[in-house]
Motif scaffolding. Structure first.
Motif, PDB file in Angstrom:
ATOM      1  N   ASP A 266       0.815  -1.208   0.000  1.00 27.95           N
ATOM      2  CA  ASP A 266       0.000   0.000   0.000  1.00 27.95           C
ATOM      3  C   ASP A 266       0.849   1.257   0.000  1.00 27.95           C
ATOM      4  OD1 ASP A 266      -2.642  -0.221  -0.383  1.00 27.95           O
ATOM      5  OD2 ASP A 266      -3.114  -0.769   1.684  1.00 27.95           O
ATOM      6  N   HIS A 267       2.097   1.104  -0.317  1.00 23.83           N
ATOM      7  CA  HIS A 267       2.993   2.259  -0.253  1.00 23.83           C
ATOM      8  C   HIS A 267       2.907   3.055  -1.550  1.00 23.83           C
ATOM      9  CE1 HIS A 267       6.262   4.250   1.833  1.00 23.83           C
ATOM     10  NE2 HIS A 267       6.764   4.510   0.649  1.00 23.83           N
ATOM     11  N   PRO A 268       2.828   4.381  -1.474  1.00 21.52           N
ATOM     12  CA  PRO A 268       2.563   5.148  -2.696  1.00 21.52           C
ATOM     13  C   PRO A 268       3.745   5.216  -3.661  1.00 21.52           C
ATOM     14  CG  PRO A 268       3.003   6.617  -0.874  1.00 21.52           C
ATOM     15  CD  PRO A 268       2.976   5.239  -0.292  1.00 21.52           C
TER      16      PRO A 268
ATOM     17  N   GLU B 126      17.764   8.871   1.405  1.00 25.04           N
ATOM     18  CA  GLU B 126      18.198   8.367   2.704  1.00 25.04           C
ATOM     19  C   GLU B 126      17.093   7.525   3.320  1.00 25.04           C
ATOM     20  OE1 GLU B 126      19.228  12.093   4.568  1.00 25.04           O
ATOM     21  OE2 GLU B 126      17.144  12.515   5.021  1.00 25.04           O
ATOM     22  N   CYS B 127      16.202   7.018   2.446  1.00 22.70           N
ATOM     23  CA  CYS B 127      15.042   6.244   2.898  1.00 22.70           C
ATOM     24  C   CYS B 127      15.451   4.783   3.050  1.00 22.70           C
ATOM     25  CB  CYS B 127      13.928   6.390   1.876  1.00 22.70           C
ATOM     26  SG  CYS B 127      12.569   5.261   2.130  1.00 22.70           S
ATOM     27  N   LYS B 128      15.145   4.212   4.211  1.00 23.94           N
ATOM     28  CA  LYS B 128      15.535   2.828   4.460  1.00 23.94           C
ATOM     29  C   LYS B 128      14.769   1.872   3.553  1.00 23.94           C
ATOM     30  CE  LYS B 128      17.241   2.722   8.980  1.00 23.94           C
ATOM     31  NZ  LYS B 128      17.552   1.575   9.781  1.00 23.94           N
ATOM     32  N   LEU B 129      13.530   2.244   3.238  1.00 27.05           N
ATOM     33  CA  LEU B 129      12.732   1.377   2.386  1.00 27.05           C
ATOM     34  C   LEU B 129      13.356   1.284   0.992  1.00 27.05           C
ATOM     35  CD1 LEU B 129      10.225  -0.145   3.134  1.00 27.05           C
ATOM     36  CD2 LEU B 129       8.836   1.736   2.315  1.00 27.05           C
ATOM     37  N   GLN B 130      13.836   2.416   0.509  1.00 25.08           N
ATOM     38  CA  GLN B 130      14.531   2.413  -0.787  1.00 25.08           C
ATOM     39  C   GLN B 130      15.786   1.549  -0.720  1.00 25.08           C
ATOM     40  OE1 GLN B 130      15.321   6.613  -1.547  1.00 25.08           O
ATOM     41  NE2 GLN B 130      13.899   6.579  -3.258  1.00 25.08           N
ATOM     42  N   ASP B 131      16.561   1.755   0.347  1.00 26.28           N
ATOM     43  CA  ASP B 131      17.818   1.016   0.474  1.00 26.28           C
ATOM     44  C   ASP B 131      17.558  -0.487   0.501  1.00 26.28           C
ATOM     45  OD1 ASP B 131      18.927   3.453   0.642  1.00 26.28           O
ATOM     46  OD2 ASP B 131      19.436   3.357   2.773  1.00 26.28           O
TER      47      ASP B 131
ATOM     48  N   GLU C 299      -0.014   7.682   3.748  1.00 29.03           N
ATOM     49  CA  GLU C 299       0.260   6.672   2.719  1.00 29.03           C
ATOM     50  C   GLU C 299       1.670   6.132   2.848  1.00 29.03           C
ATOM     51  OE1 GLU C 299      -0.559   8.121  -1.194  1.00 29.03           O
ATOM     52  OE2 GLU C 299      -2.727   7.983  -0.931  1.00 29.03           O
ATOM     53  N   ARG C 300       2.617   7.030   3.205  1.00 33.48           N
ATOM     54  CA  ARG C 300       4.013   6.591   3.263  1.00 33.48           C
ATOM     55  C   ARG C 300       4.340   5.865   4.559  1.00 33.48           C
ATOM     56  NH1 ARG C 300       6.583  12.285   1.619  1.00 33.48           N
ATOM     57  NH2 ARG C 300       5.659  12.494  -0.436  1.00 33.48           N
ATOM     58  N   CYS C 301       3.526   6.056   5.590  1.00 31.22           N
ATOM     59  CA  CYS C 301       3.821   5.485   6.914  1.00 31.22           C
ATOM     60  C   CYS C 301       3.817   3.957   6.856  1.00 31.22           C
ATOM     61  CB  CYS C 301       2.784   5.990   7.898  1.00 31.22           C
ATOM     62  SG  CYS C 301       2.889   5.216   9.500  1.00 31.22           S
TER      63      CYS C 301
END
Ligand code: SF4
Ligand code: SF4
Ligand code: SF4
Ligand code: SF4
Ligand code: FES
Lengths: 519, 157
Positions: A97-99, A110-115, A149-151
């Protein structure tokens, strides 16, 4: 209790750790990174994101590295195919459900989700359902915006507010897929540490209006520095953009973040410091001016310093320095205060030494101190007395006055300031900021701001912390330490001594020799 | 002395090259005039700027910013073009759009054409297809640097 270590093996690396250590911390000691989103070293583990799964020999299921304590003889594997597959699965659910707003998300870079997606994900989304729509701009504090949405519901923000600030303004509301972070009955997050939520949030769900949309993280050069806004001396990162050629005004400091130092500030800084930095860049003085008979003349450093030296030298030679007064401040670094003391107190033997510092505010019982100056402790350790300025004493029989810093203007009302300063023949101002004092003095020397200097500061607990310049000096300005050294050279006092002191590090070493505290 | 003689020698060499091209090209043009088919053809130049060649469909010319249906720029100020641009000639300032589905729009968008090398990376990088280099304008010379700074208004035209 016996301190016998627990011998474990992580990815074929043997490590010995204390009892009670979690697998994640043990891996860190072994130099291995286990991905984690909800775990934060300052809080009790929550175990909600499930990205930290590892395989333990002899156990049928994968275990959470952040919440499982090690046992003697454990064999752990953090990169086995099963583990990697599990992490991929976890990521796929986190992103269901992440936008994926990455191009307009301030955390991108610096986003951990991206990394972690780069490292363990790289899947094609298999969900056919449309992503759920949620509120994207919710004001949860004066400066904070929440994007639901990003949470990823890691609850770091909730735990920070309940464990560290103990103000508990945020909570997880509703259940299951409808869970969401929210404030209680719209009462905003209101404490002096709210800015830390932006650093804490592993994704871009909490952003602050000061940084939001201003730039992208990868343009910024990160420098380590010390917050100068109170005597705690919190360790910070300063993120600076060197600017675009031909587009003026684009070189600037974009944000301040907390830097970990468990001795001083833990992992946090207060909002007063975090959002106080624009005031450091505003109203800067950048020209060397001599107001000769009411007309402003722009000068060079060499000229103005030799002019000043001419005024001081005869008085020094005849040992008649009682009509010279100086005003310092404790925003000056250790090195500068030391030089100040050496020249004006020891060499010139001045009696009229005063300090003008920002007015104290109120502390908040955690990090922020009432003393709103970074280096008062150093002045005390050097044997300088922090005499506040008394205008009568300052102007009585004074011929030459040198003021360091802009703070005098805030401490006295303009009319009495003008009245008393008018009695003095020669007035010199060495200041980084414009304050109104300019109109009362004859010589204006621009000093570099504290983030443009290299040096060290002593915090209230007596810890000497070094820092180096974040950005180049503004305009013609120079740091006070170099102004003081040049002045001493022009005055021809102790020439051999001052010409050796070329850099702040050298000055600090010299200080260590002379004052035991700085050893 | 010897050096200045060398200079004349280079001059003569250059003239000979020009003469060779002239003769060779004239030769093939003359053959063509008499209807004799040859493998090689004489060189043809066009009288630019009076005469212009049609641009190839994949050419790169002056940038433009595309608009949404409501005439607002498509650009979401992600600054990916700024990131990729090897000449560092794009500058974007973002502002908050009241529409939560758009969120970010450019309040300033500047391309400093005096630095642009027409690599087209900005077009490739854009996730929104908001910038293109298909205006067909290639005669962009100006007499002042300021005229080469293209802002939002100029780029949206
Ligand atoms: S939180 Fe991370 S993954 Fe999500 S939109 Fe922002 S940068 Fe992208
Ligand atoms: S807002 Fe950020 S810190 Fe808070 S739960 Fe969501 S992702 Fe975690
Ligand atoms: S064409 Fe290349 S140089 Fe020109 S603006 Fe785009 S990325 Fe920059
Ligand atoms: S890459 Fe596209 S959307 Fe992003 S700032 Fe450039 S033009 Fe705008
Ligand atoms: S870090 Fe272990 S479950 Fe989130």
């Amino acid at each position: 209790m016996e301190s016998a270590g627990m011998k474990i093996v992580i990815d074929d690396r043997p490590v010995e750790v204390e009892e009670g250590t979690t697998i994640l911390q043990a891996a860190k000691q072994a130099g291995l990174h286990i991905p984690h989103l909800c775990f934060h070293p300052a809080f009790v583990p929550e175990g909600s994101c499930r990205i930290c799964l590892v395989e333990i020999e002899g156990l049928p299921k994968l275990e959470l590295a952040c919440a499982t304590a090690v046992r003697d003889g454990m064999k752990i594997s953090t990169q086995s195919p099963r583990v990697r597959e599990a992490r991929r699965g976890v990521l796929e659910f986190l992103m269901a459900d992440h936008p994926l707003d990455c191009p307009i998300c301030d955390k991108a870079g610096e986003c951990k989700l991206q990394d972690y997606y780069q490292e363990y994900g790289l899947f094609e989304g298999a969900f056919k359902e449309a992503k759920e729509k949620r509120d994207k701009i919710i004001k949860i504090a004066e400066k904070l915006i929440l994007d639901r949405e990003r949470c990823i519901l890691c609850t770091r923000c909730v735990r920070f507010l309940s464990e560290i600030t103990k103000t508990q303004e945020l909570g997880v509301f509703r259940r299951g897929i409808h869970s969401e972070i929210s404030t209680y009955e719209d009462a905003p997050v209101q404490n002096n540490y709210s800015g830390n939520l932006v650093d804490l949030c592993p994704v871009g769900a909490i952003t602050d209006t000061e940084f939001r949309f201003k730039t992208r993280t990868w343009f910024l050069a990160q420098s380590e520095s010390i917050c100068p806004l109170c005597s705690r001396g919190c360790n910070i990162y300063v993120d600076y953009h060197p600017g675009f050629t031909r587009i003026p005004g684009t070189a600037k400091i974009y944000r301040i973040r907390a830097r970990e130092n468990l001795e001083v500030n833990g992992r946090w800084i207060c909002d007063f410091g975090r959002y106080g930095f624009p005031s450091l860049e505003k109203d800067r003085g950048d020209k060397i001016l001599w107001k000769k008979e009411g007309r402003d003349t722009i000068m060079s450093w060499e000229k103005i310093l030799s002019l000043l030296a001419e005024k001081l030298r005869p008085r020094h030679r005849t040992k008649n320095t009682s009509n010279i007064a100086v005003v310092a401040n404790t925003w000056m670094t250790n090195e500068e205060l030391f030089l100040f003391k050496k020249i004006f107190k020891d060499d010139l033997g001045l009696k009229k030494i005063f300090f003008a510092d920002p007015r104290p505010g109120s502390g908040d019982g955690f990090l922020l101190q009432a003393e709103r100056t970074p280096n008062a402790r150093a002045a005390k350790e050097m044997g300088l007395e922090l005499n506040p300025v008394n205008l009568d004493d300052l102007s009585k029989n004074t011929d030459v006055l040198i003021i360091f810093g802009p703070f005098l203007a805030d401490l006295h009302d303009p009319s009495s300031l003008k009245n008393d300063l008018d009695k003095i023949r020669t007035k010199v101002l060495v200041s980084s900021h414009r304050s109104g004092l300019e109109s009362y003095v004859d010589f204006i020397l621009p000093a570099s701001g504290i983030l443009e200097k290299t040096g060290s500061l002593t915090n209230r607990d007596g810890l000497v912390q070094k820092f180096s310049a974040v950005c180049p000096p503004c305009g013609d300005s120079r740091p006070e330490w170099s102004v003081l050294i040049e002045l001493a050279k022009e005055l021809r006092i102790n020439a051999g001594y001052y010409s050796r002191l070329t850099q702040p590090e050298v000055i600090l070493k010299e200080m260590g020799k002379e004052i035991a505290f700085f050893r | 002395m010897i050096r200045s003689l060398g200079y004349f020698w280079e001059l003569i060499k250059g003239s000979l090259i020009t003469a060779r091209h002239f003769v060779v090209n004239m030769w093939f043009h003359t053959l063509k005039l008499f209807g004799i088919k040859t493998k090689r053809r004489g060189a043809v130049t066009i009288q630019y700027p009076e005469q212009k060649k049609a641009l190839a469909s994949r050419h790169r010319s002056l940038q433009r910013l595309l608009k949404r249906q409501d005439l607002k720029p498509r650009c979401v100020s992600c600054m990916l073009c700024v990131t990729v641009c090897p000449s560092e000639c794009i500058y974007v300032e973002a502002a908050e759009d009241p529409d939560p589905d758009i969120q970010k729009y450019p309040s300033t968008f500047i391309i400093d054409l005096s630095r642009c090398c027409f690599c087209g990376f900005c077009v490739e990088a854009c996730p929104e297809d908001a910038i293109r280099m298909d205006t067909g304008k290639i005669d962009l010379a100006q007499s002042t640097r300021q005229d080469l700074i293209y802002d939002l208004d100029k780029l949206l035209k």
